[in-house]
Write a protein that holds these residues in place. Structure first.
Motif, PDB file in Angstrom:
ATOM      1  N   PRO A 316      -8.256   7.324  -2.756  1.00 41.82           N
ATOM      2  CA  PRO A 316      -7.485   7.340  -1.510  1.00 41.82           C
ATOM      3  C   PRO A 316      -6.532   8.538  -1.482  1.00 41.82           C
ATOM      4  O   PRO A 316      -5.858   8.825  -2.478  1.00 41.82           O
ATOM      5  N   VAL A 317      -6.487   9.231  -0.362  1.00 42.88           N
ATOM      6  CA  VAL A 317      -5.545  10.345  -0.219  1.00 42.88           C
ATOM      7  C   VAL A 317      -4.357   9.949   0.651  1.00 42.88           C
ATOM      8  O   VAL A 317      -3.370  10.684   0.741  1.00 42.88           O
ATOM      9  N   GLY A 318      -4.455   8.791   1.279  1.00 40.89           N
ATOM     10  CA  GLY A 318      -3.349   8.333   2.107  1.00 40.89           C
ATOM     11  C   GLY A 318      -3.764   7.159   2.963  1.00 40.89           C
ATOM     12  O   GLY A 318      -4.910   6.697   2.918  1.00 40.89           O
ATOM     13  N   VAL A 319      -2.818   6.666   3.734  1.00 39.12           N
ATOM     14  CA  VAL A 319      -3.060   5.545   4.629  1.00 39.12           C
ATOM     15  C   VAL A 319      -2.593   5.941   6.028  1.00 39.12           C
ATOM     16  O   VAL A 319      -1.621   6.702   6.175  1.00 39.12           O
ATOM     17  N   VAL A 320      -3.292   5.480   7.040  1.00 36.52           N
ATOM     18  CA  VAL A 320      -2.878   5.714   8.427  1.00 36.52           C
ATOM     19  C   VAL A 320      -2.675   4.378   9.106  1.00 36.52           C
ATOM     20  O   VAL A 320      -3.374   3.406   8.806  1.00 36.52           O
ATOM     21  N   LEU A 343      -1.297  11.166   8.204  1.00 39.04           N
ATOM     22  CA  LEU A 343      -1.519  10.608   6.877  1.00 39.04           C
ATOM     23  C   LEU A 343      -0.199  10.304   6.160  1.00 39.04           C
ATOM     24  O   LEU A 343       0.671  11.155   6.061  1.00 39.04           O
ATOM     25  N   ILE A 344      -0.077   9.073   5.649  1.00 37.73           N
ATOM     26  CA  ILE A 344       1.055   8.688   4.803  1.00 37.73           C
ATOM     27  C   ILE A 344       0.580   8.787   3.362  1.00 37.73           C
ATOM     28  O   ILE A 344      -0.234   7.978   2.891  1.00 37.73           O
ATOM     29  N   THR A 345       1.039   9.809   2.671  1.00 36.46           N
ATOM     30  CA  THR A 345       0.542  10.058   1.304  1.00 36.46           C
ATOM     31  C   THR A 345       1.343   9.321   0.243  1.00 36.46           C
ATOM     32  O   THR A 345       0.893   9.185  -0.893  1.00 36.46           O
ATOM     33  N   ASP A 346       2.524   8.848   0.595  1.00 38.62           N
ATOM     34  CA  ASP A 346       3.344   8.073  -0.350  1.00 38.62           C
ATOM     35  C   ASP A 346       3.090   6.593  -0.097  1.00 38.62           C
ATOM     36  O   ASP A 346       3.863   5.916   0.579  1.00 38.62           O
ATOM     37  N   PHE A 347       1.982   6.084  -0.614  1.00 35.13           N
ATOM     38  CA  PHE A 347       1.567   4.713  -0.339  1.00 35.13           C
ATOM     39  C   PHE A 347       1.695   3.859  -1.599  1.00 35.13           C
ATOM     40  O   PHE A 347       1.633   4.359  -2.720  1.00 35.13           O
ATOM     41  N   PRO A 348       1.876   2.530  -1.444  1.00 40.07           N
ATOM     42  CA  PRO A 348       2.064   1.650  -2.612  1.00 40.07           C
ATOM     43  C   PRO A 348       0.748   1.411  -3.341  1.00 40.07           C
ATOM     44  O   PRO A 348      -0.317   1.305  -2.719  1.00 40.07           O
ATOM     45  N   THR A 349       0.814   1.319  -4.674  1.00 37.86           N
ATOM     46  CA  THR A 349      -0.374   1.052  -5.485  1.00 37.86           C
ATOM     47  C   THR A 349      -0.086  -0.038  -6.506  1.00 37.86           C
ATOM     48  O   THR A 349       1.069  -0.330  -6.833  1.00 37.86           O
ATOM     49  N   ALA A 350      -1.150  -0.636  -7.003  1.00 41.03           N
ATOM     50  CA  ALA A 350      -1.060  -1.645  -8.063  1.00 41.03           C
ATOM     51  C   ALA A 350      -2.401  -1.673  -8.767  1.00 41.03           C
ATOM     52  O   ALA A 350      -3.386  -1.114  -8.276  1.00 41.03           O
ATOM     53  N   ASN A 351      -2.448  -2.320  -9.940  1.00 39.88           N
ATOM     54  CA  ASN A 351      -3.747  -2.566 -10.572  1.00 39.88           C
ATOM     55  C   ASN A 351      -4.050  -4.057 -10.528  1.00 39.88           C
ATOM     56  O   ASN A 351      -3.207  -4.860 -10.116  1.00 39.88           O
ATOM     57  N   THR A 352      -5.234  -4.436 -10.955  1.00 38.70           N
ATOM     58  CA  THR A 352      -5.686  -5.811 -10.739  1.00 38.70           C
ATOM     59  C   THR A 352      -4.856  -6.856 -11.465  1.00 38.70           C
ATOM     60  O   THR A 352      -4.771  -8.001 -11.024  1.00 38.70           O
TER      61      THR A 352
END
Length: 409
Positions: A316-320, A343-352
């Motif tokens: 992913p490069v971003g979210v819209v 594009l919002i490039t500072d998006f939240p992430t997590a792992n499983t």
């Protein structure tokens, strides 16, 4: 493959009339009635479970529930009244005395709540005690003790005495002693119960860290549900000598077997039980190249969502968001808007395996949380509303029912 440990229809009756008590049990009598009529106490009643190799199997219950009696039967300290305890098919319950001694020396080790260290021996000598019993030469014992002390972070104290160590450090010595003989099964009877809360939490995390490397088969006894939920691959809950439910932390919290279990889990912080994997869903994505703003808007409308992830290959490069794209469509200053501009490039992430309590903050931002792997590839997303719904526990802490309703919701 057969389980590493298998317990089948295990009973323990304390008192002078176990046969009469067993007859009453089979007729459906309760623990109190049996005590009143025979003077016998039901310690464990018809316990059956299997523990896979490398699993932490937690047995929990209040005082008097039978959990300590159960664990002491597993290594033959208390002989069962009836039933079988199989370690790789070898029955501890019917083993001859010589075989039982061999099993204790070579296959099972126990870690106690109150350390049980020899005060006049060094830490290394305490750790090597089981090896000494087995007749291992002193140099080899010393080398193995130092190896295990290194694993638990106590190598610098190898020649100290137990009195020189804090309670938490002494419990690490007890753990090291259990590990030194490299047993097939490690029995831990409330090992952290005498520690202060902060030290106890440190020891719990240390055990989980060690387990990632050692992959021991562990039966862990506790009266603390939070400890059980943190440590156990699966949990058995005991009441009055019976196992009333066996399941994963998630299964027990979402689908308690009866009112007793439901009362146990009512006040649990669900954010520390469930993980991202429990609430994630398929990610809605579009490629950065060759996707117009109008196409992205139409996709969100069709799927009923307010945001989607924009991809460059598998990453992913971003979210819209729908709002931003719709605004760009109406902006006369930008006659041919593109996804890149919104594009919002500072998006939240997590792992499983991220616990849900770690998503409190990210979920508040309103964007879907990207679930990624170690190579930053997008696996799934977590919608903020799903986090909050799951944490609320709405309609999930009810006793299990017959039929389809008995499945986890």
């Amino acid at each position: 493959m057969q389980p590493k440990l298998s317990v089948e229809n295990l009973y323990k009756i304390f008192g002078k009339h176990p046969a009469a008590a067993m007859r009453m049990l089979r007729e459906g009598a309760g623990k109190a009635d049996i005590l009143a009529r025979t003077g016998a106490t039901v310690g464990v009643r018809d316990a059956s479970f299997a523990v896979e190799e490398g699993e932490i199997f937690v047995v929990m219950g209040l005082s008097g529930s039978g959990k300590s009696t159960l664990v002491r039967m597993l290594n033959g300290l208390i002989p069962p009244t009836e039933g079988h305890i199989l370690i790789d098919g070898e029955d501890v319950a019917t083993a001859a005395p010589a075989d039982l001694r061999r099993i204790r020396r070579e296959r099972i080790a126990m870690v106690f709540q109150h350390f049980a260290l020899f005060p006049h021996w060094s830490i290394a000598e305490n750790v090597a005690y089981g090896l000494k019993v087995r007749g291992i030469p002193a140099p080899e014992r010393r080398a193995r003790a130092l190896e295990v002390l290194e694993q638990v972070g106590l190598a610098p104290w190898a020649d100290s005495r137990p009195a020189d160590l804090s309670g938490g450090m002494q419990q690490r010595v007890g753990l090291a002693r259990g590990l030194a003989a490299d047993p097939d099964i490690l029995l831990m009877d409330e090992p952290f119960g005498a520690l202060d809360p902060l030290i106890r939490r440190d020891m719990q995390m240390e055990l989980l860290t060690l387990q990632k490397t050692l992959k021991k088969t562990i039966v862990f006894i506790t009266h603390d549900l939070n400890e059980a939920l943190l440590l156990g691959n699966r949990i058995a809950i005991m009441k009055d000598g019976e196992i009333v439910q066996i399941g994963t932390a998630q299964e027990i919290v979402t689908n308690p077997a009866d009112d007793y279990v439901a009362a146990f889990v009512a006040d649990i912080d669900r954010g520390r039980v469930f993980t991202v994997d429990d609430v994630s869903s398929e990610a809605l994505t579009v490629p950065l190249r060759d996707t117009s703003v109008r196409q992205a808007l139409r996709l969100m409308e069709n799927r009923g969502t307010q945001a989607l992830y924009v991809m460059d290959g598998t990453r992913p490069v971003g979210v819209v968001t729908y709002r931003d794209l719709a605004a760009s469509e109406l902006d006369e200053a930008t006659p041919n808007p593109t996804l890149r501009e919104a594009l919002i490039t500072d998006f939240p992430t997590a792992n499983t395996d991220t616990q849900l309590h770690e998503l409190y903050g990210p979920a508040g931002g309103g964007l879907p949380i990207a679930v990624t792997d170690e190579r930053d590839r997008l696996l799934a997303v977590v919608e903020p509303g799903d986090v909050l719904t799951h944490l609320s526990g709405a309609a999930t802490n009810e006793p299990a029912k017959e039929g389809a309703d008995a499945q986890p919701r």
